[in-house]
Write an enzyme that holds these catalytic residues in place. Structure first.
Site, mmCIF file in Angstrom:
data_model
loop_
_atom_site.group_PDB
_atom_site.id
_atom_site.type_symbol
_atom_site.label_atom_id
_atom_site.label_comp_id
_atom_site.label_asym_id
_atom_site.label_seq_id
_atom_site.Cartn_x
_atom_site.Cartn_y
_atom_site.Cartn_z
ATOM 1 N N GLY A 97 0.779 -1.247 0.000
ATOM 2 C CA GLY A 97 0.000 0.000 0.000
ATOM 3 C C GLY A 97 0.804 1.287 0.000
ATOM 4 O O GLY A 97 0.278 2.338 0.364
ATOM 5 N N SER A 98 2.070 1.233 -0.450
ATOM 6 C CA SER A 98 2.835 2.490 -0.430
ATOM 7 C C SER A 98 2.290 3.483 -1.465
ATOM 8 O O SER A 98 2.340 4.697 -1.251
ATOM 9 C CB SER A 98 4.324 2.228 -0.661
ATOM 10 O OG SER A 98 4.563 1.795 -1.970
ATOM 11 N N ASN A 99 1.747 2.987 -2.559
ATOM 12 C CA ASN A 99 1.150 3.921 -3.533
ATOM 13 C C ASN A 99 -0.156 4.499 -3.003
ATOM 14 O O ASN A 99 -0.463 5.661 -3.249
ATOM 15 C CB ASN A 99 0.945 3.235 -4.891
ATOM 16 C CG ASN A 99 2.248 3.184 -5.663
ATOM 17 O OD1 ASN A 99 2.692 4.192 -6.213
ATOM 18 N ND2 ASN A 99 2.883 2.020 -5.674
ATOM 19 N N LYS A 149 -15.839 -14.233 -10.451
ATOM 20 C CA LYS A 149 -15.369 -12.847 -10.466
ATOM 21 C C LYS A 149 -16.526 -11.861 -10.688
ATOM 22 O O LYS A 149 -16.582 -10.796 -10.075
ATOM 23 C CB LYS A 149 -14.324 -12.685 -11.581
ATOM 24 C CG LYS A 149 -13.595 -11.352 -11.545
ATOM 25 C CD LYS A 149 -12.681 -11.167 -12.743
ATOM 26 C CE LYS A 149 -11.494 -12.071 -12.700
ATOM 27 N NZ LYS A 149 -10.229 -11.355 -12.456
ATOM 28 N N MET A 200 -3.592 -7.113 -7.436
ATOM 29 C CA MET A 200 -3.024 -8.237 -8.179
ATOM 30 C C MET A 200 -4.104 -9.129 -8.801
ATOM 31 O O MET A 200 -4.017 -10.362 -8.736
ATOM 32 C CB MET A 200 -2.113 -9.055 -7.259
ATOM 33 C CG MET A 200 -0.984 -8.248 -6.637
ATOM 34 S SD MET A 200 0.014 -7.368 -7.849
ATOM 35 C CE MET A 200 0.976 -8.716 -8.480
ATOM 36 N N ARG A 201 -5.108 -8.499 -9.390
ATOM 37 C CA ARG A 201 -6.169 -9.272 -10.067
ATOM 38 C C ARG A 201 -6.463 -8.632 -11.402
ATOM 39 O O ARG A 201 -6.407 -7.411 -11.513
ATOM 40 C CB ARG A 201 -7.468 -9.235 -9.265
ATOM 41 C CG ARG A 201 -7.337 -9.941 -8.038
ATOM 42 C CD ARG A 201 -8.557 -10.428 -7.348
ATOM 43 N NE ARG A 201 -7.995 -11.331 -6.375
ATOM 44 C CZ ARG A 201 -7.938 -12.637 -6.515
ATOM 45 N NH1 ARG A 201 -8.500 -13.240 -7.523
ATOM 46 N NH2 ARG A 201 -7.338 -13.383 -5.599
ATOM 47 N N ASN A 221 -4.114 2.180 -13.875
ATOM 48 C CA ASN A 221 -3.215 1.279 -13.154
ATOM 49 C C ASN A 221 -1.791 1.814 -13.214
ATOM 50 O O ASN A 221 -1.424 2.533 -14.146
ATOM 51 C CB ASN A 221 -3.262 -0.113 -13.819
ATOM 52 C CG ASN A 221 -2.372 -1.127 -13.128
ATOM 53 O OD1 ASN A 221 -2.322 -1.187 -11.895
ATOM 54 N ND2 ASN A 221 -1.646 -1.914 -13.896
ATOM 55 N N HIS A 254 2.172 0.505 -13.314
ATOM 56 C CA HIS A 254 2.939 -0.714 -13.598
ATOM 57 C C HIS A 254 4.433 -0.385 -13.531
ATOM 58 O O HIS A 254 4.868 0.621 -14.086
ATOM 59 C CB HIS A 254 2.564 -1.246 -14.987
ATOM 60 C CG HIS A 254 3.219 -2.541 -15.305
ATOM 61 N ND1 HIS A 254 2.776 -3.747 -14.800
ATOM 62 C CD2 HIS A 254 4.318 -2.830 -16.048
ATOM 63 C CE1 HIS A 254 3.564 -4.721 -15.227
ATOM 64 N NE2 HIS A 254 4.516 -4.191 -15.981
HETATM 65 C C1 GRF Z 1 3.964 -1.209 -7.343
HETATM 66 O O1 GRF Z 1 5.298 -1.417 -7.712
HETATM 67 C C2 GRF Z 1 3.085 -1.114 -8.558
HETATM 68 O O2 GRF Z 1 3.731 -0.598 -9.685
HETATM 69 C C3 GRF Z 1 2.705 -2.545 -8.817
HETATM 70 O O3 GRF Z 1 2.579 -3.113 -7.533
HETATM 71 C C4 GRF Z 1 3.394 -2.411 -6.602
HETATM 72 C C5 GRF Z 1 2.525 -2.024 -5.449
HETATM 73 O O4 GRF Z 1 3.271 -1.492 -4.378
HETATM 74 N N1 GRF Z 1 1.528 -2.636 -9.637
HETATM 75 P P1 GRF Z 1 2.528 -0.867 -3.119
HETATM 76 O O5 GRF Z 1 1.573 -1.920 -2.584
HETATM 77 O O6 GRF Z 1 1.792 0.363 -3.587
HETATM 78 O O7 GRF Z 1 3.608 -0.554 -2.143
#
Ligand code: GRF
Length: 193
Positions: A15-17, A69, A94-95, A111, A113
Site C-alpha cells: 500500500g505504499s502507492n 469474479k 493483483m487481479r 493502473n 505498472h
Molecule cells: C507497485 O510497484 C506497482 O507498480 C505494482 O505493484 C506495486 C505495489 O506497491 N503494480 P505498493 O503496494 O503500492 O507498495
C-alpha cells in the site's frame, strides 16, 4: 468550494502507492480530491490497516468466498457507485479486472505498472527487466482495459540504472511511482473537469 473529486484505490498488499495518493490528497498535490474507498482482495494486507487507521471506508473481501469474479465485481461496482467514485486507481491490485467492473467504470480505471510498457507486462516486471539486462527502468500509468497491462498509456517516467540489485532497483522504482502516480491523477482530474 467545489465538491471534492472522489477516488477509490484498489490494492492487494503493502500500500505504499495508496499512502502516496492519500498524502497527495491531504496536502493538495492532488487538488480538491479525496480517497473515499479502499478495496482489497487480501483482508490481512497492510493496506487494509492503513485504510482503517486513516478512517477511510474499506471494502475487503476474499475472492474464494464468491462463486465467480462477476459476482464479487458487481458488489465492488455497486459500492463504488454508492460512494460516487469518479476514478478507480489500481495500486498493486493483483487481479485482472473483469468485464463487470470494466463495463461499469469504462475509461475510469487506471493502473500503475513498474516497467516502461509495453515491455515487461505482468507480474515480476522488475525482475524481468533485470534479467533482460536493461539499463533504463521506469514506471507506466495506463488505462485499464481487457488486455493485460495493455491499455492506453497515460504517463511514463524512466530512470537509468546499471546495477544488478533487485532491492535497490525496486526502491528506486517506488520513489518514481510515489511522485508520478499523484501527479498523473492530478492532471487527469484537471483535464476531465
Ligand atoms: C507497485 O510497484 C506497482 O507498480 C505494482 O505493484 C506495486 C505495489 O506497491 N503494480 P505498493 O503496494 O503500492 O507498495
Amino acid at each position: 468550494m467545489a465538491e471534492k473529486r472522489r477516488l477509490a484505490v484498489f490494492a492487494s498488499g503493502y500500500g505504499s502507492n495508496f499512502e502516496a495518493i492519500q498524502k497527495a490528497c491531504e496536502e493538495g498535490t492532488i487538488p480538491n480530491a479525496e480517497v473515499v474507498l479502499v478495496v482489497s482482495d487480501h483482508r490481512d494486507a497492510r493496506v487494509c490497516s492503513l485504510a482503517k487507521d486513516a478512517g477511510i471506508p474499506l471494502l475487503d473481501f476474499c475472492p474464494k468466498e464468491y462463486p465467480n469474479k462477476a459476482h464479487y465485481e458487481s458488489i465492488i461496482a455497486e459500492r463504488c457507485e454508492e460512494e460516487k467514485v469518479e476514478l478507480i486507481c489500481l495500486a498493486g491490485y493483483m487481479r485482472i479486472v473483469g468485464p463487470t467492473l470494466l463495463e461499469a467504470f469504462r475509461g475510469r480505471i487506471i493502473n500503475i505498472h513498474p516497467s516502461l510498457l509495453p515491455s515487461f507486462k505482468g507480474a515480476h516486471a522488475i525482475e524481468q527487466a533485470l534479467s533482460a539486462g536493461v539499463k533504463v527502468f521506469g514506471v507506466t500509468i495506463h488505462y485499464v482495459d481487457e488486455t493485460l497491462d495493455g491499455g492506453k498509456i497515460i504517463a511514463q517516467r524512466a530512470f537509468p540504472y546499471e546495477g544488478n540489485d533487485i532491492e535497490e532497483v525496486t526502491s528506486l522504482t517506488h520513489e518514481v511511482e510515489h511522485i508520478l502516480y499523484p501527479e498523473t491523477i492530478a492532471k487527469l482530474l484537471q483535464t476531465n473537469k
